[in-house]
Write an enzyme that holds these catalytic residues in place. Structure first.
Site, PDB file in Angstrom:
ATOM      1  N   HIS A 102       2.385   7.718  -6.915  1.00 51.41           N
ATOM      2  CA  HIS A 102       3.684   7.831  -6.244  1.00 51.41           C
ATOM      3  C   HIS A 102       4.242   6.459  -5.900  1.00 51.41           C
ATOM      4  O   HIS A 102       3.539   5.446  -5.932  1.00 51.41           O
ATOM      5  CB  HIS A 102       3.563   8.655  -4.958  1.00 51.41           C
ATOM      6  CG  HIS A 102       2.734   7.991  -3.892  1.00 51.41           C
ATOM      7  ND1 HIS A 102       1.366   7.878  -3.979  1.00 51.41           N
ATOM      8  CD2 HIS A 102       3.096   7.399  -2.730  1.00 51.41           C
ATOM      9  CE1 HIS A 102       0.911   7.246  -2.918  1.00 51.41           C
ATOM     10  NE2 HIS A 102       1.934   6.919  -2.143  1.00 51.41           N
ATOM     11  N   ASP A 104       6.233   5.041  -2.497  1.00 46.84           N
ATOM     12  CA  ASP A 104       6.307   5.560  -1.126  1.00 46.84           C
ATOM     13  C   ASP A 104       7.687   6.106  -0.767  1.00 46.84           C
ATOM     14  O   ASP A 104       8.710   5.445  -0.982  1.00 46.84           O
ATOM     15  CB  ASP A 104       5.919   4.462  -0.118  1.00 46.84           C
ATOM     16  CG  ASP A 104       4.431   4.194  -0.149  1.00 46.84           C
ATOM     17  OD1 ASP A 104       3.656   5.136  -0.394  1.00 46.84           O
ATOM     18  OD2 ASP A 104       4.038   3.026   0.054  1.00 46.84           O
ATOM     19  N   HIS A 250       1.452   3.695  -6.927  1.00 43.89           N
ATOM     20  CA  HIS A 250       0.044   3.531  -6.551  1.00 43.89           C
ATOM     21  C   HIS A 250      -0.612   4.885  -6.340  1.00 43.89           C
ATOM     22  O   HIS A 250       0.054   5.918  -6.206  1.00 43.89           O
ATOM     23  CB  HIS A 250      -0.089   2.632  -5.317  1.00 43.89           C
ATOM     24  CG  HIS A 250       0.639   3.124  -4.119  1.00 43.89           C
ATOM     25  ND1 HIS A 250       2.011   3.093  -4.008  1.00 43.89           N
ATOM     26  CD2 HIS A 250       0.194   3.693  -2.967  1.00 43.89           C
ATOM     27  CE1 HIS A 250       2.379   3.599  -2.855  1.00 43.89           C
ATOM     28  NE2 HIS A 250       1.286   3.990  -2.194  1.00 43.89           N
ATOM     29  N   ARG A 265      -0.382   0.951   7.972  1.00 47.91           N
ATOM     30  CA  ARG A 265       0.629   0.537   6.986  1.00 47.91           C
ATOM     31  C   ARG A 265       1.943   0.282   7.683  1.00 47.91           C
ATOM     32  O   ARG A 265       2.375   1.069   8.510  1.00 47.91           O
ATOM     33  CB  ARG A 265       0.811   1.623   5.926  1.00 47.91           C
ATOM     34  CG  ARG A 265       1.582   1.113   4.703  1.00 47.91           C
ATOM     35  CD  ARG A 265       1.771   2.209   3.688  1.00 47.91           C
ATOM     36  NE  ARG A 265       3.014   2.912   3.919  1.00 47.91           N
ATOM     37  CZ  ARG A 265       3.341   4.070   3.361  1.00 47.91           C
ATOM     38  NH1 ARG A 265       2.515   4.661   2.533  1.00 47.91           N
ATOM     39  NH2 ARG A 265       4.504   4.638   3.626  1.00 47.91           N
TER      40      ARG A 265
END
Ligand code: SIN
Length: 278
Positions: A102, A104, A250, A265
């Site tokens: 995907h 993000d 990723h 994150r």
């Protein structure tokens, strides 16, 4: 590219580089900021080792690249820091965030430019993250397929990725964002074109019949997963990965159950994807 304030070592010729000579806990000077930015543009994802950052320092580093994003559907772990997304797995985990390839939050109308993941706890082995170069994925398609894709858009929907992550009792009240983006996206900084559909969020191509859309997307998802477009990052405690969501996808490898993996994150806001003919 010649760098003066950092050292950049490529992981593969296609994607990924480790950066040495930066302390992310300290404010970056203008030249060092520019060089880290250039290394990111050049390599799509950059990695740093042995960093020690507080939540505020992590956020400050992210803010050098733009305003910070707040996830539309993830629970807020720290009341004073809604921009911090906790990435966590332990002996109770059945799934982890990002197990599908995907980009993000591509379900946002203005999806994030980049994400900066800082892991402080890693499993004894496993738990790598894989990254793939979407410029290469686009460039290596044949001419007629490129031609077809240039006129198409795709619907991205948060519920595809996040429905089962939201508590069952909250699902009726929560809004799952969705957005329509070009299937081929022009990068606003490099001007290069890359594929912008992903298994995690993309639902369908509205210009096509359902079966045509499913078949075309499945072909693209498999193509995106070609090993030669990828690098694989082996985490250590206190490593940082910074990826450009506009041109890289990723995939978090969940092969370490029941060990723990923990980190934060910070996600940097981006702009509305567009397509411009080369
Ligand atoms: C994510 O998609 O941000 C998670 C990546 C990871 O845990 O390696």
């Amino acid at each position: 590219m010649a760098y003066q304030t950092i050292e950049v070592r490529k992981l593969t010729p296609t994607i990924g580089a480790e950066i040495f000579g930066v302390d992310l806990a300290k404010p970056l000077g203008n030249q060092q900021f520019q060089e880290v930015h250039d290394a990111l543009m050049d390599n799509l994802v950059v990695f740093f080792r042995d960093q020690k950052m507080s939540i505020d320092q992590h956020k400050d580093f992210g803010r050098r690249f733009g305003p910070l994003h707040v996830h539309p559907n993830a629970p807020i772990a720290f009341k004073d820091h809604p921009e911090i997304l906790v990435i966590k797995a332990d002996e109770k985990s059945k799934h982890v965030a990002g197990e599908e390839w995907h980009s993000d939050v591509s379900c946002d109308v203005e999806p994030p430019m980049g994400s900066i993941l800082y892991l402080t706890e890693v499993p004894p082995n496993g738990g790598d993250t894989l990254f793939a170069n979407m410029y290469r994925a686009y460039e290596t398609l044949s001419g007629p397929i490129k031609q077809l894709l240039q006129g198409l858009t795709a619907l991205h929907d948060s519920s595809k990725a996040h429905y089962y992550r939201v508590k069952a009792t909250d699902r009726d009240d929560i809004k799952f964002p969705n957005a329509e983006h070009p299937v081929v996206r022009t990068h606003p900084v490099t001007g290069k074109q890359g594929l912008y559909v992903n298994r995690g969020f993309t639902l369908r191509i509205p210009q096509l019949k359902r079966n045509e859309s499913d078949a075309l997307l499945e072909m693209l998802y498999r193509h995106i997963e070609t090993p030669e477009f990828q690098c694989r990052f082996k985490w250590q405690a206190n490593s940082v990965a910074f990826w450009d969501n506009r041109c890289a996808q990723h995939h978090a490898m969940f092969d370490y159950f029941p060990s723990r993996r923990y980190g934060h994150r910070v996600t940097v806001c981006g702009d509305k994807p567009f397509y411009r003919a080369a």
